[in-house]
Design a protein around this motif. Structure first.
Motif, PDB file in Angstrom:
ATOM      1  N   ALA A 171     -55.444   6.527  18.739  1.00  0.00           N
ATOM      2  CA  ALA A 171     -55.108   5.297  19.521  1.00  0.00           C
ATOM      3  C   ALA A 171     -54.150   5.167  20.789  1.00  0.00           C
ATOM      4  CB  ALA A 171     -54.360   4.400  18.309  1.00  0.00           C
ATOM      5  N   GLU A 172     -54.552   4.737  22.150  1.00  0.00           N
ATOM      6  CA  GLU A 172     -53.793   5.375  23.096  1.00  0.00           C
ATOM      7  C   GLU A 172     -52.283   4.829  23.176  1.00  0.00           C
ATOM      8  OE1 GLU A 172     -57.522   2.760  26.463  1.00  0.00           O
ATOM      9  OE2 GLU A 172     -55.337   2.247  25.349  1.00  0.00           O
ATOM     10  N   LEU A 173     -52.483   3.607  21.915  1.00  0.00           N
ATOM     11  CA  LEU A 173     -50.356   3.404  22.147  1.00  0.00           C
ATOM     12  C   LEU A 173     -49.664   4.326  21.360  1.00  0.00           C
ATOM     13  CD1 LEU A 173     -48.508   1.384  23.086  1.00  0.00           C
ATOM     14  CD2 LEU A 173     -49.187  -0.174  21.028  1.00  0.00           C
ATOM     15  N   GLU A 174     -50.245   4.372  19.859  1.00  0.00           N
ATOM     16  CA  GLU A 174     -49.821   5.412  19.019  1.00  0.00           C
ATOM     17  C   GLU A 174     -49.468   7.332  19.761  1.00  0.00           C
ATOM     18  OE1 GLU A 174     -51.622   9.503  16.033  1.00  0.00           O
ATOM     19  OE2 GLU A 174     -53.022   6.804  16.933  1.00  0.00           O
ATOM     20  N   LEU A 175     -50.652   7.636  20.906  1.00  0.00           N
ATOM     21  CA  LEU A 175     -50.399   9.064  21.532  1.00  0.00           C
ATOM     22  C   LEU A 175     -49.180   8.732  22.645  1.00  0.00           C
ATOM     23  CD1 LEU A 175     -53.647   9.885  22.419  1.00  0.00           C
ATOM     24  CD2 LEU A 175     -51.763  11.557  21.016  1.00  0.00           C
ATOM     25  N   SER A 176     -48.903   7.974  23.468  1.00  0.00           N
ATOM     26  CA  SER A 176     -48.285   7.103  24.301  1.00  0.00           C
ATOM     27  C   SER A 176     -46.612   7.073  23.713  1.00  0.00           C
ATOM     28  CB  SER A 176     -48.041   5.774  24.816  1.00  0.00           C
ATOM     29  OG  SER A 176     -47.286   5.724  25.672  1.00  0.00           O
ATOM     30  N   MET A 177     -46.377   6.793  22.434  1.00  0.00           N
ATOM     31  CA  MET A 177     -45.529   6.660  22.187  1.00  0.00           C
ATOM     32  C   MET A 177     -44.893   7.632  21.417  1.00  0.00           C
ATOM     33  SD  MET A 177     -44.250   3.671  21.988  1.00  0.00           S
ATOM     34  CE  MET A 177     -44.555   3.231  23.428  1.00  0.00           C
ATOM     35  N   GLU A 178     -45.953   8.687  20.881  1.00  0.00           N
ATOM     36  CA  GLU A 178     -45.623   9.917  20.678  1.00  0.00           C
ATOM     37  C   GLU A 178     -44.797  11.216  21.865  1.00  0.00           C
ATOM     38  OE1 GLU A 178     -48.388  12.713  19.242  1.00  0.00           O
ATOM     39  OE2 GLU A 178     -49.409  11.127  17.423  1.00  0.00           O
ATOM     40  N   MET A 179     -46.069  10.571  23.195  1.00  0.00           N
ATOM     41  CA  MET A 179     -45.045  10.904  24.730  1.00  0.00           C
ATOM     42  C   MET A 179     -43.678  10.739  24.945  1.00  0.00           C
ATOM     43  SD  MET A 179     -47.390  11.312  28.232  1.00  0.00           S
ATOM     44  CE  MET A 179     -47.102  13.150  28.933  1.00  0.00           C
ATOM     45  N   PHE A 180     -43.956   9.152  24.796  1.00  0.00           N
ATOM     46  CA  PHE A 180     -42.212   9.205  25.070  1.00  0.00           C
ATOM     47  C   PHE A 180     -41.309   9.264  24.236  1.00  0.00           C
ATOM     48  CE2 PHE A 180     -39.483   4.700  23.915  1.00  0.00           C
ATOM     49  CZ  PHE A 180     -38.948   5.220  25.220  1.00  0.00           C
ATOM     50  N   ALA A 181     -41.286   9.801  22.856  1.00  0.00           N
ATOM     51  CA  ALA A 181     -40.343  10.253  22.025  1.00  0.00           C
ATOM     52  C   ALA A 181     -40.240  12.196  22.551  1.00  0.00           C
ATOM     53  CB  ALA A 181     -40.630  10.676  20.139  1.00  0.00           C
ATOM     54  N   GLU A 182     -40.793  12.732  22.590  1.00  0.00           N
ATOM     55  CA  GLU A 182     -41.235  13.689  23.761  1.00  0.00           C
ATOM     56  C   GLU A 182     -40.216  13.641  24.738  1.00  0.00           C
ATOM     57  OE1 GLU A 182     -42.193  17.987  23.518  1.00  0.00           O
ATOM     58  OE2 GLU A 182     -41.916  16.992  21.894  1.00  0.00           O
ATOM     59  N   THR A 183     -40.000  12.349  25.475  1.00  0.00           N
ATOM     60  CA  THR A 183     -39.280  12.352  26.683  1.00  0.00           C
ATOM     61  C   THR A 183     -38.026  12.623  26.333  1.00  0.00           C
ATOM     62  OG1 THR A 183     -40.604  10.890  27.305  1.00  0.00           O
ATOM     63  CG2 THR A 183     -38.855  10.717  28.339  1.00  0.00           C
ATOM     64  N   TYR A 184     -36.994  12.375  25.218  1.00  0.00           N
ATOM     65  CA  TYR A 184     -35.792  11.943  24.687  1.00  0.00           C
ATOM     66  C   TYR A 184     -35.661  13.422  24.100  1.00  0.00           C
ATOM     67  CZ  TYR A 184     -35.355   6.689  25.803  1.00  0.00           C
ATOM     68  OH  TYR A 184     -34.626   6.252  26.942  1.00  0.00           O
ATOM     69  N   ARG A 185     -36.523  13.879  23.946  1.00  0.00           N
ATOM     70  CA  ARG A 185     -36.478  15.258  22.952  1.00  0.00           C
ATOM     71  C   ARG A 185     -36.223  16.623  24.013  1.00  0.00           C
ATOM     72  NH1 ARG A 185     -38.320  20.170  21.933  1.00  0.00           N
ATOM     73  NH2 ARG A 185     -40.166  19.885  22.514  1.00  0.00           N
TER      74      ARG A 185
END
Length: 377
Positions: A171-185
């Protein structure tokens, strides 16, 4: 004299030459630019009062920001909730001409009763310093360039991360949240939710990710930003889940050529509008002019969107140190949308693309078929 003191000194020189005694800056990004301190005050008041006459500057902030304010080199006054910052500021401004930043975030921060009391009830004479602050921030110095490189490097790593996770069935939103988490990592200090759009949904330049599942044969448009230690990077890439259609290939190639033409137009002293016009000529010649519906770029720095506006009417000259996006797009309703975006620095030796670590050639953007992702039970 450190970087922030140099900036304060430069503003004070302008103030003295224009008969401005003191200046108050409360917009958080300007506060950061002049002090090196990152604060997100919400509804609370922050302000840096510059005194051009004696150089005794004062930073006012909530007491709960004491830890953040340790990095501020000017005199400080930290107030408790319920206290009135005017009791500190008004005596220092009474009877003096006050410079203020009227544009940008200033209007938001000073729309509260505090601003009305300070600038109306007390009858202070004001001078708008928005333009001088914007002009200072327009040209990035060498230290800022290093900070921008660090942000761009992390953003490229974020795109490499998400590229490996794109697959039909996700899902688009699922991938968006994965990328969002990577921002903080990767150490991101502020955020914008990554935008991931696939198929016809990407024909809306400012669409929002949804629960839509990626499909084999679709294109996937990803627009993501990162703020690392106060400075932003912004990038877009268009991927393909399997072989693109001939029309997709054509549009993608047009965008590559349009972006390259725009980047080559980044020449110090030339009008900014030439950057947009260079990209638009390529797209119009290919017959897709009506589907390029926005300016080709915007300034980037302490804010994700700041001056200059890289549009077809901006006659202001390109300055050394100017930093902005170059992001031509083609959006065909009911079919697909594509955009390629990079961040470009105007140097004396020519344009420097800080986000070029993330490839954008078609071969790299075509992802070989993977088994569809299975939904979780």
């Amino acid at each position: 004299m450190d970087l922030y003191e140099k900036r304060r000194t430069r503003l004070c020189e302008w103030m003295r030459s224009h008969g401005v005694d003191v200046a108050l800056f409360g917009e958080p990004r300007t506060f950061l630019y002049l002090t090196g301190v990152v604060i997100s005050p919400a509804e609370r008041f922050i302000g840096l009062l510059l005194d051009a006459r004696d150089g005794r500057h004062l930073a006012v902030a909530p007491k709960l920001e004491a830890l953040n304010m340790r990095g501020c080199a000017v005199e400080q006054c930290l107030y408790e909730d319920g206290a009135d910052p005017l009791e500190i500021l008004h005596p220092k401004m009474r009877g003096r001409k006050v410079g203020v930043q009227m544009g940008g975030g200033f209007q938001e921060l000073y729309s509260m009763a505090l601003g009305k009391r300070l600038f109306q009830a007390y009858g202070l004479e004001m001078a708008d310093m928005t333009d001088v602050v914007d002009e200072m921030r327009l040209s990035k110095d060498e230290e800022e360039l290093m900070a921008l490189r660090a942000s761009a490097d992390r953003l490229c790593r974020m795109f490499a991360f998400i590229r490996e996770r794109l697959a039909p069935g996700k899902a688009e939103l699922e991938l968006s949240m994965e990328m969002f988490a990577e921002t903080y990592r990767l150490g991101g200090t502020d955020y914008m939710i990554p935008c991931i759009l696939s198929g016809p949904a990407a024909a809306s330049p400012h669409g929002q990710s949804s629960g839509k599942l990626l499909q084999r044969g679709e294109q996937v448009l990803i627009d993501c930003s990162i703020d690392y230690k106060g400075y932003w990077a912004d990038m877009s890439r268009t991927f393909f889940l399997g072989e693109p259609t001939p029309k997709m290939r054509e549009v993608f190639q047009v965008l590559l050529e349009a972006q390259q033409a725009a980047i080559e137009a980044v020449k110090i002293g030339e009008p900014i509008c030439g950057i947009d016009q260079a990209a638009r000529r390529v797209i119009e010649k290919a017959g897709y002019g009506p589907y390029f519906t926005h300016r080709v770029g915007h300034g980037i720095g302490l804010s994700i969107h700041e001056a200059p506006s890289v549009d077809g009417r901006n006659q202001n000259p390109i300055l050394k140190g100017m930093y902005h996006s170059v992001e031509p797009g083609i959006y065909i309703p009911g079919e697909f949308g594509m955009r390629i975006e990079d961040d470009v620095y105007a140097s004396e030796s020519g344009p420097i693309v800080l986000t070029d670590q993330m490839r954008k050639d078609l071969d790299y953007m075509i992802l070989q078929s993977k088994p569809p992702a299975k939904p979780e039970a």
